[in-house]
Scaffold this active site. Structure first.
Site, PDB file in Angstrom:
ATOM      1  CB  SER A  89      -0.876   0.041   1.247  1.00 28.28           C
ATOM      2  OG  SER A  89      -1.642  -1.122   1.364  1.00 28.28           O
TER       3      SER A  89
ATOM      4  CG  HIS B 220      -1.926  -0.328  -4.366  1.00 26.84           C
ATOM      5  ND1 HIS B 220      -2.372   0.941  -4.128  1.00 26.84           N
ATOM      6  CD2 HIS B 220      -2.225  -1.043  -3.244  1.00 26.84           C
ATOM      7  CE1 HIS B 220      -2.910   1.000  -2.925  1.00 26.84           C
ATOM      8  NE2 HIS B 220      -2.832  -0.198  -2.368  1.00 26.84           N
TER       9      HIS B 220
ATOM     10  CD  GLU C 158      -2.496   3.824  -6.767  1.00 26.39           C
ATOM     11  OE1 GLU C 158      -2.663   5.042  -6.738  1.00 26.39           O
ATOM     12  OE2 GLU C 158      -2.012   3.181  -5.801  1.00 26.39           O
TER      13      GLU C 158
ATOM     14  CG  ASN D 179      -3.418   3.972  -0.015  1.00 27.06           C
ATOM     15  OD1 ASN D 179      -4.634   4.162  -0.071  1.00 27.06           O
ATOM     16  ND2 ASN D 179      -2.897   2.774   0.090  1.00 27.06           N
TER      17      ASN D 179
HETATM   18  P1  NAI Z   1      -3.607  -9.910   5.711  1.00 27.18           P
HETATM   19  O1  NAI Z   1      -2.981  -9.840   7.041  1.00 27.18           O
HETATM   20  O2  NAI Z   1      -5.076 -10.120   5.598  1.00 27.18           O
HETATM   21  O3  NAI Z   1      -2.923 -11.080   4.859  1.00 27.18           O
HETATM   22  C1  NAI Z   1      -1.529 -11.308   4.797  1.00 27.18           C
HETATM   23  C2  NAI Z   1      -1.344 -12.788   4.537  1.00 27.18           C
HETATM   24  O4  NAI Z   1       0.001 -13.012   4.165  1.00 27.18           O
HETATM   25  C3  NAI Z   1      -1.650 -13.663   5.733  1.00 27.18           C
HETATM   26  O5  NAI Z   1      -2.615 -14.642   5.352  1.00 27.18           O
HETATM   27  C4  NAI Z   1      -0.298 -14.308   6.061  1.00 27.18           C
HETATM   28  O6  NAI Z   1      -0.457 -15.629   6.518  1.00 27.18           O
HETATM   29  C5  NAI Z   1       0.419 -14.254   4.740  1.00 27.18           C
HETATM   30  N1  NAI Z   1       1.874 -14.220   4.831  1.00 27.18           N
HETATM   31  C6  NAI Z   1       2.620 -13.446   5.639  1.00 27.18           C
HETATM   32  N2  NAI Z   1       3.934 -13.694   5.413  1.00 27.18           N
HETATM   33  C7  NAI Z   1       4.000 -14.632   4.445  1.00 27.18           C
HETATM   34  C8  NAI Z   1       5.052 -15.290   3.794  1.00 27.18           C
HETATM   35  N3  NAI Z   1       6.308 -15.038   4.082  1.00 27.18           N
HETATM   36  N4  NAI Z   1       4.755 -16.209   2.833  1.00 27.18           N
HETATM   37  C9  NAI Z   1       3.460 -16.467   2.528  1.00 27.18           C
HETATM   38  N5  NAI Z   1       2.429 -15.879   3.144  1.00 27.18           N
HETATM   39  C10 NAI Z   1       2.694 -14.973   4.073  1.00 27.18           C
HETATM   40  O7  NAI Z   1      -3.152  -8.603   4.955  1.00 27.18           O
HETATM   41  P2  NAI Z   1      -3.847  -7.872   3.707  1.00 27.18           P
HETATM   42  O8  NAI Z   1      -4.817  -6.880   4.208  1.00 27.18           O
HETATM   43  O9  NAI Z   1      -4.277  -8.890   2.733  1.00 27.18           O
HETATM   44  O10 NAI Z   1      -2.630  -7.035   3.116  1.00 27.18           O
HETATM   45  C11 NAI Z   1      -1.602  -7.657   2.363  1.00 27.18           C
HETATM   46  C12 NAI Z   1      -0.828  -6.598   1.614  1.00 27.18           C
HETATM   47  O11 NAI Z   1      -1.734  -5.883   0.770  1.00 27.18           O
HETATM   48  C13 NAI Z   1      -0.180  -5.526   2.486  1.00 27.18           C
HETATM   49  O12 NAI Z   1       1.026  -5.143   1.898  1.00 27.18           O
HETATM   50  C14 NAI Z   1      -1.183  -4.398   2.475  1.00 27.18           C
HETATM   51  O13 NAI Z   1      -0.586  -3.145   2.718  1.00 27.18           O
HETATM   52  C15 NAI Z   1      -1.670  -4.491   1.044  1.00 27.18           C
HETATM   53  N6  NAI Z   1      -2.984  -3.925   0.788  1.00 27.18           N
HETATM   54  C16 NAI Z   1      -4.020  -4.063   1.679  1.00 27.18           C
HETATM   55  C17 NAI Z   1      -5.251  -3.524   1.416  1.00 27.18           C
HETATM   56  C18 NAI Z   1      -6.413  -3.727   2.348  1.00 27.18           C
HETATM   57  O14 NAI Z   1      -7.418  -3.012   2.221  1.00 27.18           O
HETATM   58  N7  NAI Z   1      -6.340  -4.645   3.270  1.00 27.18           N
HETATM   59  C19 NAI Z   1      -5.496  -2.770   0.170  1.00 27.18           C
HETATM   60  C20 NAI Z   1      -4.375  -2.743  -0.730  1.00 27.18           C
HETATM   61  C21 NAI Z   1      -3.173  -3.276  -0.412  1.00 27.18           C
END
Ligand code: NAI
Ligand code: 3HC
Length: 698
Positions: free
Chosen positions: A406, A427, A439, A477
Site C-alpha cells: 500500500s 496495487h 495502480e 493512498n
Molecule cells: P492480511 O494480514 O489479511 O494477509 C496477509 C497474509 O500473508 C496472511 O494470510 C499471512 O499468513 C500471509 N503471509 C505473511 N507472510 C507470508 C510469507 N512469508 N509467505 C506467505 N504468506 C505470508 O493482509 P492484507 O490486508 O491482505 O494485506 C496484504 C498486503 O496488501 C499488504 O502489503 C497491504 O498493505 C496491502 N494492501 C491491503 C489492502 C487492504 O485493504 N487490506 C489494500 C491494498 C493493499
C-alpha cells in the site's frame, strides 16, 4: 449522401448501411447521410421499405459524444428520428452489437426492429450526465410501459436481446448476417402487407406516483440529477401529447447539457479510456501471461487470486502453514460462491476454478512455471524483502515479481532481488475481485515490457489501470492520507467524525472517511502512524485518540467497534459514544477550545486538501496527468463520478478561489497547508488541470 452511409438497392428494399467506425456514432455526417439516404429511397422508383443496418461491431452506439459542447448542426437527431418515423415507406432496423442512446432512439423511430441474439440495447445517457434527447423518454415507455422504461433510462443499463424482446423493445431475434436477416424480415413484412407502425402513435402509457419515483431515483443516485430528471421526462410522455412531450424532453436535455455534472461525467468517460494510453508503451509488447502466483492468502491475496481465477488464469498461491492455507482456500471459496450465486459463473466453472485452476502450497518451488507473481503479505519491509529474495530464487527467468504494498518503496523491495527490471507494484483495492482500480507502480528500474504486462493483466482482470510513480502511498493512498489529515485536524478543532462523514456522503461519496477507516481496519492507519513517528516533523499535528481506540482493541468493523459500533444484524454502524469522549479529552489536553464548523467549511477544507495533494502528485510526476488522479479517486475511493474526479471538480469550482483558501488556511497551519507549486503555476498562467490533460493527449 455522405461517405458515412452506403446506399444499396435489393429488389423493392433500400439499404442504408452506416459506416462510421469504430462504433457508428451519429456524427453530423452520419445524420446528414441518413436523411439523404431516406430521401433517396423515398424518391427511388419501386422502393417500398428501407432497412437500416450498421457496419462493423455495432448498429449505432449513440450520438457522437465528441460533438457535445460544440454548436449542433442540422439535421438534429430528434428531427431525423421524426423524419424516419414519418416516412411513407416501411422502415426496419436490423440491430447487432450495441444500439445505445441515440442508436436505440433511431431504432425506436423505425417501424420494425430485428436483432441478433447477442445484441444489446440501452439508453445510457445518464452515465454522461444527460437523458435521452431524441425521443427515447417518449417512445420507450410507449413500447415497454412506464416501469421498465424508468428502469432502463435511470440505470442506463445494457439490456440483452432476449430481455429486450420480452419488454417489447424489439420485435424479433434472428442469428445471421445483420443485413441478410434484416432484408428477409423486411421482405416478409412486405409480403404480409404489414402496415407502418409509428411508436409515437401508440397510446400513452399508465400513470404512476411520479414524485415517489423521482425521490427514489434521486436518493439512489446520491445527488446525481440526470436520472431523476429522466423520471420527469417519462412523466411528460404520459401527461403530454407526443409532440409536446418531445419538446419537454429536449428542453430537459439541453438544461442538463449545461450542467457541471454533465462535464464531470463526460470527463470520466474519456479519462477512463485514456488512462491506459501511455506513449512509452505504444510499441512495447507485453510478456506472456499464462499462469500467475500469489503470495499470501489474506484479505488481499485471496481477492487477487479470485480476480485472476474469474478471468480464467490458473493461480498458485503460497501461504505460511497448513492453517493459513486452509483459511486462504475458504476465503477464495467464499468469493467464488458469491460469483456463482450472482450467476457470473456456472457450477462447473466454479468447481474447475476452485479444484483445478487453484493450487495452494507452502513451498515456493511451486512457483517455478508462473509468469507473474503478486506478493500480498504483511505490510512490513523486512517481510517483503525476504519474500522477494525467495521469489527471485524460485521463479523462472523473465517472470515478473509484483508487490501489492500500500505504501512501501518498490525500489527498495526490488533491490532485494537480482532482477530489478522485472519488479513492479500492482496495487489492488479491497475487495480485490470487486474494486475496479489497479495502480501499476513503476519503479526506477522497471522494464517497459514489465509495465506493459501490468497493464495487460489489469485489462484481463477487467480493471481500470493507472500508472503511478514511487512515493509513500503512490497516487491514491498518498492523497487519502492528506485529506484524512485535514479531516482529523477539523476534529481536533471542533468538528465530529459523524458530521464530516455526513457532509461527504451529502457531497456524493459512497461513504465518509471515518466509515471507510472502520471498513479498512483502524490498525492499518495505526501501523502507519507508528512507522512514520520516528521521522515525523515536529510541526505535524497528529491526533492521538485513534491510537487509543486501537490500543483498546477497536479496529473498526472487524472487531465490531471503531468510530462506529456495529450490531451483528445491521450493516451500517451507529456512532460510538466512546469516540467523542476520547476526542474531548484530547482537546482538553492540547488546550483547544472547540469551535463550530459549518458543513460548507468542512467540504471546502477537505476538498482543498485533496486537490492540493493531487496537484503535488501530478507536479512531481507520480501521476502523469490530472486525469490519472481523477480515475484513481473515482475507481478506488468512491469519489462521485458526476464530479469527474477531484481535479475536474477543482477546474469546475475555480482554481483561483481554491488557492486563496489554501493560502488562508496556511495562516493557521503553514506546515500542513503548503500550496502545491503546480496549482500556483496554473493560477498564475490562467490555465486549468484539463489544459494539462489536453497537452498530454496532443
Ligand atoms: P492480511 O494480514 O489479511 O494477509 C496477509 C497474509 O500473508 C496472511 O494470510 C499471512 O499468513 C500471509 N503471509 C505473511 N507472510 C507470508 C510469507 N512469508 N509467505 C506467505 N504468506 C505470508 O493482509 P492484507 O490486508 O491482505 O494485506 C496484504 C498486503 O496488501 C499488504 O502489503 C497491504 O498493505 C496491502 N494492501 C491491503 C489492502 C487492504 O485493504 N487490506 C489494500 C491494498 C493493499
Ligand atoms: N461517441 C463518440 N465516440 C465514441 C462513442 C460515442 N457515442 N462511443 C464510443 N466511442 C469511442 C470511444 O471513445 C473509443 O475511442 P478511442 O478508441 O479513441 O478511445 C472507441 O469509440 C471505442 O470505444 P470503447 O473503447 O469504449 O469500446 P468498447 O467496445 O469497450 O465499448 C461501447 C463500446 C459499448 C459503445 C462504449 O464505447 C460506450 O458505452 N459508448 C458510449 C455509448 C453512449 O453513451 N451512448 C449514448 C450517447 S449520448 C446520446 O446518444 C444522446 C442522445 O440521446 C441525443
Amino acid at each position: 449522401m455522405t461517405d458515412k452511409i452506403a446506399y444499396g438497392r435489393h429488389g423493392d428494399i433500400a439499404v442504408l448501411r452506416i459506416q462510421n467506425p469504430p462504433v457508428n456514432a451519429l456524427s453530423h455526417a452520419v445524420r446528414k447521410g441518413l436523411l439523404a439516404g431516406l430521401e433517396r429511397a423515398e424518391a427511388d422508383d419501386g422502393v417500398k421499405a428501407v432497412l437500416l443496418v450498421g457496419e462493423g461491431r455495432a448498429f449505432i452506439a449513440g450520438a457522437d459524444i465528441k460533438e457535445f459542447g460544440k454548436t449542433p448542426l442540422e439535421p438534429h437527431l430528434p428531427d431525423l428520428c421524426n423524419r424516419l418515423e414519418a416516412s411513407p415507406l416501411i422502415v426496419v432496423a436490423s440491430m447487432h452489437g450495441v444500439s445505445l442512446g441515440g442508436g436505440l432512439e433511431v431504432a425506436l423511430s423505425t417501424h420494425y426492429r430485428i436483432a441478433q441474439p447477442d445484441a444489446r440495447v440501452g439508453l445510457p445517457e445518464v452515465h454522461l450526465g444527460l437523458l435521452p434527447g431524441a425521443g427515447g423518454t417518449q417512445r420507450l415507455p410507449r413500447v415497454t410501459g412506464v416501469a421498465a422504461a424508468i428502469d432502463m433510462i435511470t440505470t442506463g443499463r445494457h439490456v440483452k436481446a432476449p430481455e429486450a424482446l420480452e419488454a417489447g423493445v424489439i420485435d424479433r431475434i434472428e442469428a445471421g448476417d445483420p443485413q441478410t436477416v434484416g432484408l428477409a424480415y423486411a421482405q416478409a413484412l412486405l409480403s404480409e402487407g404489414a402496415a407502418r407502425r409509428p411508436v409515437s402513435a401508440l397510446p400513452a402509457p399508465d400513470l404512476i406516483d411520479w414524485d415517489a419515483a423521482y425521490d427514489a431515483v434521486l436518493k439512489k443516485g446520491r445527488g446525481q440529477i440526470a436520472p431523476a430528471q429522466a423520471v420527469r421526462a417519462v412523466q411528460a410522455s404520459v401527461e403530454l401529447p407526443f409532440a409536446e412531450g418531445l419538446k419537454a424532453e429536449r428542453q430537459m436535455f439541453w438544461d442538463l447539457m449545461k450542467t457541471d455534472q454533465r462535464q464531470g461525467m463526460i470527463h470520466a468517460f474519456f479519462s477512463e479510456r485514456a488512462v491506459g494510453n501511455l506513449p512509452e508503451l505504444k510499441s512495447v509488447a507485453a510478456r506472456d501471461l499464462v499462469a500467475i502466483g500469489v503470495i499470501g492468502g489474506g484479505t488481499m491475496g485471496a481477492g487477487i487470486a479470485t480476480a485472476a481465477l474469474l478471468a480464467g488464469l490458473p493461480v498458485t498461491l503460497i501461504e505460511m502453514n497448513d492453517a493459513a492455507m486452509d483459511a486462504a482456500k475458504s476465503r477464495i471459496a467464499g468469493y467464488l460462491a458469491g460469483a456463482l450465486k450472482r450467476g457470473k459463473i456456472s457450477q462447473s466453472t466454479h468447481d474447475a476454478m476452485l479444484n483445478q485452476a487453484l493450487t495452494i502450497a507452502t513451498d515456493y518451488d511451486a512457483l517455478g512455471t508462473v509468469d507473474l507473481v503478486i506478493e500480498a503479505v504483511f505490510e512490513e519491509m523486512a517481510v517483503k524483502k525476504s519474500v522477494f529474495a525467495r521469489l527471485d530464487a524460485a521463479c523462472k527467468p523473465g517472470a515478473i515479481l509484483a508487490s501489492n504494498t500500500s505504501y512501501l518503496d518498490i525500489n527498495e523491495i526490488a533491490a532485494s532481488t537480482s532482477r530489478l527490471g522485472d519488479v513492479i507494484g500492482l496495487h489492488f483495492f479491497s475487495p480485490a475481485h470487486v474494486m475496479k482500480l489497479l495502480e501499476v507502480v513503476v519503479g526506477d528500474q522497471s522494464a517497459a515490457d514489465v509495465v506493459a504486462t501490468g497493464f495487460a493483466l489489469g485489462k484481463r482482470l477487467g480493471k481500470i489501470s493507472v500508472r503511478a510513480g514511487v512515493c509513500d502511498g503512490f497516487i491514491g493512498n498518498r492523497i487519502l492520507s492528506t485529506y484524512r489529515t485535514a479531516a482529523d485536524h477539523m476534529i481536533l478543532d471542533g468538528a465530529s467524525p459523524y458530521q464530516i462523514d455526513r457532509v461527504l456522503t451529502d457531497f456524493g461519496f459512497a461513504m465518509g472517511p471515518y466509515a471507510v477507516a472502520d471498513l479498512a481496519g483502524l490498525d492499518i492507519g495505526w501501523a502507519m502512524r507508528k512507522r512514520l513517528a520516528p521521522t515525523r516533523d515536529p510541526r505535524e499535528r497528529v491526533g492521538r485518540y485513534p491510537d487509543r481506540l486501537c490500543e483498546a482493541g477497536h479496529f473498526g468493523q472487524k472487531t465490531g467497534k471503531g468510530f462506529y459500533v456495529y450490531e451483528k444484524s445491521q450493516r451500517a454502524g451507529a456512532p460510538n459514544p466512546e469516540v467523542m469522549a476520547l476526542i474531548e479529552a484530547e482537546r482538553q489536553e492540547r488546550g483547544i477550545t472547540p469551535r463550530d464548523f459549518a458543513d460548507t467549511e468542512i467540504l471546502r477544507r477537505y476538498m482543498a486538501a485533496m486537490v492540493n495533494e493531487a496537484a503535488k502528485v501530478v507536479g512531481e510526476g507520480i501521476a502523469r496527468r490530472p486525469l490519472d488522479v481523477d480515475m484513481v479517486l473515482l475507481f478506488g475511493y468512491g469519489f462521485p463520478r458526476y464530479w469527474g474526479g477531484p481535479l475536474k471538480w477543482a477546474d469546475l469550482t475555480g482554481l483561483i478561489g481554491l488557492l486563496e483558501d489554501i493560502e488562508s488556511y496556511a495562516n493557521e497551519d503553514a506546515y500542513f497547508w503548503q500550496p502545491a507549486p503546480l496549482l500556483q503555476k496554473l493560477v498564475a498562467e490562467g490555465r486549468s488541470f484539463d489544459d494539462l490533460n489536453k497537452e498530454a493527449a496532443s
